[in-house]
Enzyme design. Sequence first.
Site, short mmCIF file in Angstrom:
data_model
loop_
_atom_site.label_atom_id
_atom_site.label_comp_id
_atom_site.label_asym_id
_atom_site.label_seq_id
_atom_site.Cartn_x
_atom_site.Cartn_y
_atom_site.Cartn_z
N HIS A 34 7.14 2.21 -8.78
CA HIS A 34 7.05 3.56 -8.16
C HIS A 34 8.22 4.37 -8.19
CE1 HIS A 34 4.95 6.62 -5.40
NE2 HIS A 34 6.18 6.59 -5.10
N GLU A 35 9.26 3.58 -7.61
CA GLU A 35 10.68 4.45 -7.41
C GLU A 35 11.21 4.63 -8.71
OE1 GLU A 35 11.29 5.73 -4.66
OE2 GLU A 35 9.71 5.02 -3.67
N HIS A 53 10.24 7.90 -10.14
CA HIS A 53 10.84 9.13 -9.69
C HIS A 53 12.33 9.02 -10.36
CE1 HIS A 53 8.12 10.10 -6.69
NE2 HIS A 53 8.11 9.13 -6.09
#
Length: 337
Positions: free
Chosen positions: A17-18, A21
Site C-alpha cells: 500500500h505505502e 504512494h
Amino acid sequence: MTVLVAMIVFGVIILVHELGHFLAARRVGIDVEEFAIGFGPKLFGFKPGATQYSVRLLPLGGYVRMLGEEEDLYTENPGSYQNKTPLQRMFVIAAGPVMNFVLALVLFMVIFGAFGIYVNEPLIGSVTPGLPAAESGLQPGDRILSMNGTEPETWTDLQQYIHGSDGQPINMTVQRDAQMVELTVVPRDAGEFYEIGIGMSSRRLPVLESIKRGFQETYYLTLAIFESIVMIFTRQIPAEDIAGPIGIVHFIGQAARAGIINVLSLAALISVNLGIFNLLPIPALDGSKLVILGVELVRRKPLDPHKENLVHLVGFALLISLMIFVMYQDILRILNM
C-alpha cells in the site's frame, strides 16, 4: 507461529500500500522524506539518500511523509506536494489503495497458477497426519467410490456424509491407481460436525487462465465487500461482527493451520478490504483526501491547509476510537469461542 504469520501478512499488505504512494510520488516528482512501516517510536531504519526508510513499533499501518504534504511552507520547492496539480496529487493518493487491489490480483494468480483450483470431485488431495483418515490408511490421490454403500458424486456429497455421520464407522471403497481398496474410517467430533482429516484435490491452471481467474476473483471479492459495507451501514450486519487486528490475527492463525492456499486467500481478502476501506470518504483516510482534492479541482482553489489538517486530525482520533472498540469486540468474540 500465528503472530509471526500475521505480522508477515500485515507487513506485506502495508508495504505494498505505502509502496503505491511512494512510487507515485516519485513518478510526479514529489520529494519523499520518510517511508515508514508501522507507527510510534522508530525501531530501526536507514537513509541511503534523501528518503528515510524506517520500521516503527506499532505494526498497524504505515505512511509516506512527503515534502510539504502537511503544510504549505514549501510551495516554491519543485519537489513539494503542495506544488503539484490536484490531478497529480490525486494520482499519488489513489495509488496506495490501487496497489492493494493489484496485490490481491497477484495473490490469486499465484494461487491458481502455482497451487491450482479445488476440484469438486470425491478425490482426496491431502491427508492430515494423526487424524482418522491417516490412521485408516487413506492417501492423497485416492478416489472415494462408496461410503456404506452410498456413492458420492462430488466432494460436497463426501463432506456432507462425513459431517453428518454422528461418529459412526464408515466403510469405504477406494480406487487407488488401478486397485480397489476396502477400509474403515471412524470420524472424530470436531465440535459442530464430524471430520476425518482430508482435503480437496486441486488442479493448476495455465498462465493465461490464472490471470483471467485472478481478475474475476478480485472483481467478485470487491463486489462482495462493497455489499458487506452497505449491509453494515444499513444495520443488516451488526457492528459487533466486524473483525479488527486481533480478530484478523486469530483468523490468519486458523488459515495457517489449514495451509498456504488459505493464508494467501485470506491475505487477498484483507488487501482488498484495506483498499476499499481507505477509499471511503472518512477524514484521515485516502478517500477523504481524494474528495478534498476533487473539491479543489472544481473550485480551482485549494482549501485552507490548516482546516484540512484539523479535519484529518479529528478523523484520525475517531479511527483510533473505532479501532479500540473493534479490538474490544475481537477479545470478547475470541473468549466466547
